[in-house]
Design an enzyme around this catalytic site. Structure first.
Site, PDB file in Angstrom:
ATOM      1  N   HIS A  62       0.948  -1.387   0.234  1.00 28.06           N
ATOM      2  CA  HIS A  62      -0.144  -0.070  -0.180  1.00 28.06           C
ATOM      3  C   HIS A  62       0.860   1.102   0.121  1.00 28.06           C
ATOM      4  O   HIS A  62       2.121   1.056  -0.077  1.00 28.06           O
ATOM      5  CB  HIS A  62      -1.080  -0.122   1.109  1.00 28.06           C
ATOM      6  CG  HIS A  62      -0.336   0.091   2.476  1.00 28.06           C
ATOM      7  ND1 HIS A  62       0.401  -0.913   3.148  1.00 28.06           N
ATOM      8  CD2 HIS A  62      -0.501   1.079   3.478  1.00 28.06           C
ATOM      9  CE1 HIS A  62       0.952  -0.546   4.233  1.00 28.06           C
ATOM     10  NE2 HIS A  62       0.338   0.760   4.607  1.00 28.06           N
ATOM     11  N   ASP A  66       5.638   4.480   5.291  1.00 32.36           N
ATOM     12  CA  ASP A  66       6.763   3.649   6.024  1.00 32.36           C
ATOM     13  C   ASP A  66       7.038   2.163   4.979  1.00 32.36           C
ATOM     14  O   ASP A  66       7.562   1.370   5.523  1.00 32.36           O
ATOM     15  CB  ASP A  66       6.451   3.357   7.322  1.00 32.36           C
ATOM     16  CG  ASP A  66       4.889   3.036   7.362  1.00 32.36           C
ATOM     17  OD1 ASP A  66       3.941   2.881   6.383  1.00 32.36           O
ATOM     18  OD2 ASP A  66       4.567   2.117   8.533  1.00 32.36           O
ATOM     19  N   HIS A  67       6.120   2.159   4.008  1.00 35.20           N
ATOM     20  CA  HIS A  67       6.085   1.100   3.136  1.00 35.20           C
ATOM     21  C   HIS A  67       6.612   1.626   1.560  1.00 35.20           C
ATOM     22  O   HIS A  67       6.685   0.669   1.146  1.00 35.20           O
ATOM     23  CB  HIS A  67       4.914   0.261   2.914  1.00 35.20           C
ATOM     24  CG  HIS A  67       4.260  -0.466   4.214  1.00 35.20           C
ATOM     25  ND1 HIS A  67       4.354  -1.506   4.539  1.00 35.20           N
ATOM     26  CD2 HIS A  67       3.997   0.394   5.301  1.00 35.20           C
ATOM     27  CE1 HIS A  67       3.806  -1.754   5.914  1.00 35.20           C
ATOM     28  NE2 HIS A  67       3.698  -0.628   6.294  1.00 35.20           N
ATOM     29  N   HIS A 140      -7.676  -1.756   5.787  1.00 39.52           N
ATOM     30  CA  HIS A 140      -6.615  -0.832   6.186  1.00 39.52           C
ATOM     31  C   HIS A 140      -7.258   0.348   5.869  1.00 39.52           C
ATOM     32  O   HIS A 140      -8.321   0.657   5.196  1.00 39.52           O
ATOM     33  CB  HIS A 140      -5.251  -1.089   5.533  1.00 39.52           C
ATOM     34  CG  HIS A 140      -3.939  -0.278   6.273  1.00 39.52           C
ATOM     35  ND1 HIS A 140      -4.017  -0.182   7.701  1.00 39.52           N
ATOM     36  CD2 HIS A 140      -3.254   0.463   5.937  1.00 39.52           C
ATOM     37  CE1 HIS A 140      -3.000   0.498   8.035  1.00 39.52           C
ATOM     38  NE2 HIS A 140      -2.508   0.913   7.052  1.00 39.52           N
ATOM     39  N   ASP A 211      -0.303  -3.978   6.263  1.00 39.71           N
ATOM     40  CA  ASP A 211      -0.972  -3.600   7.225  1.00 39.71           C
ATOM     41  C   ASP A 211      -2.281  -3.903   7.087  1.00 39.71           C
ATOM     42  O   ASP A 211      -2.791  -3.939   5.946  1.00 39.71           O
ATOM     43  CB  ASP A 211      -0.775  -2.080   7.021  1.00 39.71           C
ATOM     44  CG  ASP A 211       0.492  -1.437   7.665  1.00 39.71           C
ATOM     45  OD1 ASP A 211       1.583  -2.469   7.780  1.00 39.71           O
ATOM     46  OD2 ASP A 211       1.027  -0.182   7.757  1.00 39.71           O
TER      47      ASP A 211
END
Length: 325
Positions: A62, A66-67, A140, A211
């Site tokens: 996604h 932080d990804h 999410h 997530d």
């Protein structure tokens, strides 16, 4: 297959954990795939056994930073280090193509290798003769996906001793039997190749949740997996925080693993609130609450590796299975 964790924290890097990044290495080919690419992932790669020139595919779950925020830097550095680098296939949710293009337009990046971007939707993402990669939409705050890497079953071992005992001459006929074909000898005897091949070797399965709140999509995708890598941002006592932010607790991830019938569970994407060993809740508490439900649970650590071994079926008089990476 070897899973190597490049980042196991959530939100922002800490002194102990970088943000999300997981490598899946294929020992025989030397190639590897990357799942998510948080800020600083390329630095983590430099501190690992991985070679950026051997990176083959990238899968983004996604578009939270932080990804994702390490992606452009990694792609650019790969180009700078090797003018003849091979192509990279990138898979991600809608918008990842616009993100890449926008950053490259503002801060020009000239890649010396082809970058092929694929926008994913539920179902099979990629497939060849040896394995498939599929994804499911998870729960999410933004569109997010979980991935399953599934190795196809391999043909069983050819039972050469049985063929010799049957008086079948060595040579091309053995190849035909191994392929499961029927053969006829010069004396008129007919043999079915299926009688001379052992049980199929089951393929391995690795699933990464990204997530998500606990959801049926991940449970179904992970059914029977050899390894489930599931986020556990919070302890169960902080479930309210997990619900508010669209994440899972360690206990919930363990319940899902048990329901899915996976062989092993590895938790990742931890909130830094549990890193203080003198705090009210610690990483040991997260592990304990998960193992209470699903004993074969471990906590991911940056640079830790987990081999996903193939169980080879028994042949002849062997009592114990063999294992290959």
């Amino acid at each position: 297959m070897i899973v190597t964790f490049l980042g196991t924290g959530s939100g922002a890097p800490s002194t102990r954990r970088n943000v999300s990044g997981i490598a899946l290495r294929f020992v025989q080919t030397g190639k590897w795939w990357l799942f998510d690419c948080g800020e600083g992932t390329q630095h983590q790669i430099l501190r690992s056994p991985l070679k950026v020139s051997q990176l083959e595919k990238i899968f983004i779950t996604h578009l939270h930073g932080d990804h994702l925020y390490g992606l452009i830097g990694l792609l650019a550095s790969r180009s700078l280090r090797n003018d003849e680098a091979s192509a990279v296939e990138l898979y991600g949710p809608p918008g990842v193509d616009r993100y890449i293009q926008a950053v490259m337009d503002v801060s020009p990046v000239h890649l010396h290798y082809p970058l092929h971007v694929h926008i994913i939707e539920e179902g099979t993402v990629w497939e060849n003769e040896e394995m498939t990669v599929s994804c499911r939409r998870v729960q999410h705050r933004v569109p997010a996906y979980a991935y399953a890497v599934v190795e196809k079953d391999r043909p069983g071992a050819f039972l050469a001793d049985a063929a010799k005992r049957a008086g079948i001459p060595q040579g091309p006929l053995y190849g035909a039997l191994k392929r499961g074909e029927r053969i006829t000898l010069s004396d008129g005897r007919v043999f079915d190749g299926r009688d001379f091949v052992g049980p199929a070797q089951p393929g391995r399965k690795v699933v990464y949740s990204g997530d998500t709140q606990p959801c049926r999509a991940v449970r179904e995708l992970a059914a029977g997996a050899d390894l489930l890598i599931h986020e556990a941002t919070y302890a169960y006592r902080d479930k309210e925080l997990a619900v508010r932010s669209g994440h899972s607790t360690a206990r919930e991830a363990a319940l899902l693993a048990r329901e899915a019938g996976v062989k092993a569970l590895c938790l990742t994407h931890f909130s830094p609130r549990y890193e203080n060993e003198d705090g009210d809740l610690t990483m040991a508490d997260l592990l304990a609450e998960a193992q209470d439900v699903f004993p074969n649970t471990t906590l991911a650590e940056d640079f830790a590796s987990i081999p996903v071994k193939r169980v080879r079926g028994t042949v002849g008089e062997m009592e114990n299975p063999c294992y290959n990476e």
